[in-house]
Motif scaffolding. Structure first.
Motif, PDB file in Angstrom:
ATOM      1  N   GLY B 352       0.863  -1.189   0.000  1.00  0.00           N
ATOM      2  CA  GLY B 352       0.000   0.000   0.000  1.00  0.00           C
ATOM      3  C   GLY B 352       0.885   1.219   0.000  1.00  0.00           C
TER       4      GLY B 352
ATOM      5  N   ARG C 101      -3.609  -0.802   9.283  1.00  0.00           N
ATOM      6  CA  ARG C 101      -4.053  -1.825   8.334  1.00  0.00           C
ATOM      7  C   ARG C 101      -4.486  -3.142   8.977  1.00  0.00           C
ATOM      8  NH1 ARG C 101      -0.658   0.422   3.801  1.00  0.00           N
ATOM      9  NH2 ARG C 101       1.235  -0.106   4.894  1.00  0.00           N
ATOM     10  N   SER C 108     -10.733  -2.350   8.935  1.00  0.00           N
ATOM     11  CA  SER C 108      -9.535  -1.845   9.594  1.00  0.00           C
ATOM     12  C   SER C 108      -9.724  -0.353   9.844  1.00  0.00           C
ATOM     13  CB  SER C 108      -8.320  -2.067   8.694  1.00  0.00           C
ATOM     14  OG  SER C 108      -8.465  -1.288   7.521  1.00  0.00           O
ATOM     15  N   MET C 110      -7.900   1.882   8.587  1.00  0.00           N
ATOM     16  CA  MET C 110      -7.729   2.494   7.268  1.00  0.00           C
ATOM     17  C   MET C 110      -9.079   2.593   6.552  1.00  0.00           C
ATOM     18  SD  MET C 110      -5.108   3.543   5.509  1.00  0.00           S
ATOM     19  CE  MET C 110      -3.603   2.784   4.968  1.00  0.00           C
ATOM     20  N   GLN C 111      -9.840   1.503   6.623  1.00  0.00           N
ATOM     21  CA  GLN C 111     -11.147   1.509   5.961  1.00  0.00           C
ATOM     22  C   GLN C 111     -12.129   2.434   6.690  1.00  0.00           C
ATOM     23  OE1 GLN C 111     -11.218  -2.697   6.259  1.00  0.00           O
ATOM     24  NE2 GLN C 111     -10.984  -3.039   4.056  1.00  0.00           N
ATOM     25  N   GLU C 346      -1.535  -7.731   0.979  1.00  0.00           N
ATOM     26  CA  GLU C 346      -2.663  -6.978   0.422  1.00  0.00           C
ATOM     27  C   GLU C 346      -3.985  -7.362   1.069  1.00  0.00           C
ATOM     28  OE1 GLU C 346      -2.038  -6.845  -4.186  1.00  0.00           O
ATOM     29  OE2 GLU C 346      -0.470  -7.947  -3.120  1.00  0.00           O
ATOM     30  N   THR C 347      -4.129  -8.650   1.345  1.00  0.00           N
ATOM     31  CA  THR C 347      -5.367  -9.133   1.953  1.00  0.00           C
ATOM     32  C   THR C 347      -5.003  -9.979   3.167  1.00  0.00           C
ATOM     33  OG1 THR C 347      -5.265 -11.047   0.507  1.00  0.00           O
ATOM     34  CG2 THR C 347      -6.655  -9.228  -0.210  1.00  0.00           C
ATOM     35  N   VAL C 354       0.503  -8.321   8.606  1.00  0.00           N
ATOM     36  CA  VAL C 354       0.295  -6.879   8.483  1.00  0.00           C
ATOM     37  C   VAL C 354       1.506  -6.091   8.940  1.00  0.00           C
ATOM     38  CG1 VAL C 354      -1.107  -4.928   9.195  1.00  0.00           C
ATOM     39  CG2 VAL C 354      -2.162  -7.153   8.868  1.00  0.00           C
TER      40      VAL C 354
END
Lengths: 103, 359, 378
Positions: B352, C101, C108, C110-111, C346-347, C354
């Motif tokens: 990211g 993240r 998260s 971030m979201q 990424e996921t 993380v």
């Protein structure tokens, strides 16, 4: 865990809040000095101190003597290893008459 | 929709509008006199050139002039939303010109013409816009490009952050030049034109929320001339890319994947300023992923690398150029770093955005 | 950089590798199996991968990556609590970037930020306090995360807020303490570790004494280690030397930073503001007694858990996630069923993928050099 980086205190900013300016490779940031001051080391004595900085706090005064002692140990290990390597190279040279490189 | 740079079909120059207010309001996006005043007094005045001066709805070029310079056109576009607008070493205007110029130049094109489209948040100081426009004009003059068409929009407070700029660019590629990420061959040398990460570290510092101070500035610069010099000295150059967002690491990964080669770089050969290292150590960032705005990664055949390096170093924007590694046939698709310690590690694509960390 | 560059010297690293090999040659066990040394701290894990230390070591030494990464052991329910706090109207939620993240059960941080919550990354809790100072009409919550290294900084920030009478500031306290977790690892019947690298920066706060049980009760050597690559190699050599000589002691390689008794001012700040919780939930490891701290009653008005409604639900980790076994050193990251497939940076399914200190993220990113590109069959 816990990123920490050595820096040098170059300025006292606020004696009440115990804030000083620390320099890390030319980058300056205000840090809290509460953990590196005490009865025998007042805040004004901190200028020039090398400290370990973590999340905006000076967390430990770096002990120059100890740093030197650790490096000395590392150097001594280096010398021992060098001598050993020289001895091994000598042995190999005698056995193989100088072919082959380091493995 | 409001039109941009005022259009008049008459070739006779009309009197230019004057802007006499301190701040931009929605009226300046309304398509009327206020908008004409803003466009004329801020942008046309700063960018002044014959192609723009006609103030048609579009810039017009003679094909013959273009085809005399090469056999292909190159076109690119980029948007600039940097925060803060002004930072040591540059501002959003300089960035908007240099970024697009560099995107053309790294393809081997000679940059010629730019567009300039701005989205302005109501309430911005007119003087701020003037500074940005002047800075764009200066960068364009240095890069030897003309800003030939444009557009302005004004949006409600909060709909954009002070100002966003989009520039598109057109350039011409000389016959015989064919640069591409897939061209890298084992044995090629990886060059960079100087210290890495200055721009990214400067922006982090300039945002102010991390309260860091350091004598670093953005490396933002137009690199068309440097790249021409390089291509003249090393005509066999395989590929050039400006290492902007994602840093050098991302560019190298793209090359490794596109050319199905491995790339090996030496940490000790990778030039990074002490202060940038300091910022990275404090925030736990990796300088290989920090953005640059005046740095290119070049892949050159080994037998031309000495010439290439000498040419880069002779140029003001390449004085600290150096070779940081080579293309190999091992570990295809991967970038491997020989660490300062003598170990090896993979330098992967960034997932990211790099976030400051404490752990 | 002083105190940094001299501890990254390649010639000295080669010498230390020679020394490590020499110690290995003296140890009988190495002839039948590799020695397992756990680096407890995620900072060491990061350094090991960043400098490529693992492949420099002889096969007879195996590093096991321990649970010392506060982000990695944060249970999913706590992330959900963060999101709930951050989405409370009128709140500015401040956090270290590390936590942004980490996946919660729904999203998260971030979201949550993308969904409109006012979430700001800070470098220091003092910066969070500064945000509170300049936003008197907002409630500023700081997400306190980390081991003993970070505890003094949040404790001192609360004391500073108290001194200034700032009331719109609070702490969501997730500080944890490493010792009970090391004890849990040592007392596990399947303990396969021969020695430990001790966490240097935790130790500069707590000193050497709290580790004694490891040497005395469990007869394992522990060397408190610095974070530069030479520190790590040197500490490994010191652990091996103890094993070769049949010793099990607490030694301090990082004496330039770690005083024998730790930092008294820091300890005083911690005990003024915090007290031990009866237990704290660790992701992958379960509930461990006395492994977390909370804010004392005297400072309850700075405790976000008491000031706001926090869901505090216990959320089970995804079934496929094997973070717990990786944290305990029972499983290598790449041997986890979902590594590099369902679970990537990424996921991420688990927090170990993380944090840049997480063993899985480190393996994925810096990797084992000859790992097949992920997603293709090896």
């Amino acid at each position: 865990m816990c990123l920490g980086i050595p820096g040098q205190i170059v300025e006292i900013r606020d004696t009440v809040r115990q804030l000083g300016l620390v320099d890390v490779a030319g980058v300056r940031r205000e840090v809290n000095l509460a953990c590196v001051v005490g009865d025998d080391h007042r805040i004004v004595d901190c200028i020039g101190d090398w400290v370990l900085v973590h999340v905006g706090f000076a967390m430990s005064r770096i002990d120059e003597e100890e740093a030197r002692a650790t490096l000395k140990i590392l150097e001594d290990i280096g010398e021992v290893q060098e001598n050993l390597a020289a001895m091994r190279a000598g042995d190999e040279a005698m056995q193989t008459n100088g072919t082959g490189g380091a493995s | 929709m409001s039109e941009a740079l005022d259009k008049r079909t008459s070739p006779a120059p009309r009197p230019r509008g004057k802007l006499n207010v301190p701040k931009v309001t929605l009226a300046h996006g309304g398509g009327g006199k206020a908008m004409r005043d803003l466009v004329d007094d801020v942008f046309v005045r700063a960018f002044d050139n014959p192609l723009l001066a006609t103030l048609e709805d579009q810039a017009r070029f003679r094909l013959a002039d273009l085809s005399a310079q090469g056999d292909r056109l190159a076109m690119t576009t980029d948007s600039y939303v940097v925060d803060p607008l002004f930072f040591p070493g540059g501002d959003i205007g300089k960035l908007a010109v240099c970024g697009t110029v560099n995107d053309l130049a790294v393809g081997g094109a000679v940059p010629l013409y730019l567009s300039c489209s701005v989205i302005i948040e109501e309430g911005i100081e007119v003087e701020t816009l003037r500074r940005i426009a002047r800075s764009m004009a200066e960068a364009a003059a240095e890069a030897n490009v003309m800003i030939v068409t444009g557009d302005t929009k004004v949006v409600h407070h909060g709909q954009c952050d002070k100002i966003f700029i989009n520039t598109s660019g057109v350039g011409v590629i000389r016959e015989g030049i064919d640069l591409g990420a897939g061209n890298a061959r084992p044995g090629d040398i990886v060059l960079v034109n100087g210290v890495l990460g200055d721009h990214g570290a400067t922006i982090l510092k300039s945002r102010g929320d991390l309260a860091l101070d350091a004598a670093i500035e953005s490396d933002c610069a137009p690199l068309g001339d440097l790249i021409s010099t390089l291509l003249a000295a090393a005509p066999g150059t395989r590929f050039i890319r400006d290492a902007t967002r994602g840093g050098v690491a991302s560019v190298l990964n793209e090359i490794a994947i596109a050319s199905d080669t491995g790339i090996e770089i030496d940490e000790t050969a990778t030039p990074i300023r002490e202060e940038v290292k300091g910022v990275c150590e404090i925030l736990g960032l990796d300088p290989m992923y920090l953005a640059n705005e005046g740095k290119i990664v070049c892949i050159v055949p080994e037998d031309q690398s000495a010439n290439a390096l000498a040419a880069l170093r002779a140029h003001p924007y390449g004085r600290e150029a150096c070779a940081i590694g080579r293309v190999t046939s091992q570990r295809r698709g991967r970038v491997v770093m020989n660490t300062v310690l003598g170990g090896k590690r993979i330098v992967d694509m960034l997932v990211g955005e790099q976030l400051p960390r404490i752990c | 950089m002083k105190y940094v560059d001299e501890f990254r010297d390649p010639a000295k690293a080669r010498a230390l590798i020679g020394e490590i090999n020499a110690q290995v040659a003296r140890i009988e066990t190495c002839k039948s199996r590799p020695l397992a040394i756990m680096e407890v701290c995620g900072g060491h894990t990061h350094a090991i991968f960043k400098y490529g230390i693992e492949q420099m070591l002889p096969d007879a030494v195996e590093l096991v990556h321990g649970p010392g990464c506060p982000v990695c052991v944060l249970p999913m329910g706590r992330v959900d609590d963060c999101v709930a706090l951050a989405e409370t109207p009128g709140v500015i939620f401040t956090t270290f970037g590390d936590a942004m993240r980490v996946p919660g059960s729904k999203k998260s941080l971030m979201q949550a930020k993308a969904d409109g919550a006012d979430i700001r990354m800070v470098y220091s809790p003092l910066d969070a306090l500064a945000i509170a100072r300049s936003n008197p009409d907002k409630e500023v919550i700081f997400f306190g995360l980390g081991f003993e290294t970070t505890m003094p900084s949040t404790a001192l920030t609360i004391l500073q807020a108290e001194a200034e009478g700032i009331r719109n500031f609070s702490l969501f306290c997730n500080h944890i303490t490493i010792i009970p977790t090391m004890e849990a690892i040592c007392s596990s019947p399947d303990l396969k570790l021969d020695g430990f690298l001790g966490p240097g920066h935790v130790s500069m706060v707590i000193g050497e004494a709290p580790y004694r049980f490891i040497a005395e009760r469990y007869k394992r050597p522990l060397v408190i280690s610095g974070f530069e690559p030479l520190d790590v190699l040197h500490s490994i050599a010191m652990v091996l030397k103890q094993i070769a000589e049949g010793r099990a002691e607490i030694e301090n390689q990082y004496s330039r930073i770690v005083p024998k008794n730790g930092n008294e001012q820091a300890q005083a700040a911690i005990s003024r503001v915090f007290e031990l919780r009866e237990f704290f939930e660790w992701r992958g490891l379960g509930s461990i007694d006395h492994s977390g701290v909370r804010i004392r009653d005297a400072y309850a008005h700075y405790d976000a858990e008491r000031k706001f409604a926090v869901p505090a639900l216990k959320i089970a980790d995804p079934a496929a996630c094997q973070c717990g076994d990786v944290l305990k050193g029972l499983l290598k990251p790449q041997d986890c069923k979902v590594f590099g497939r369902a679970c990537t940076p990424e996921t991420p399914l688990g927090a170990l993928m993380v944090s840049s200190e997480g063993a899985c993220a480190a393996y994925y990113q810096y990797g084992d050099l000859d790992r097949e590109p992920v997603g293709e069959d090896a």
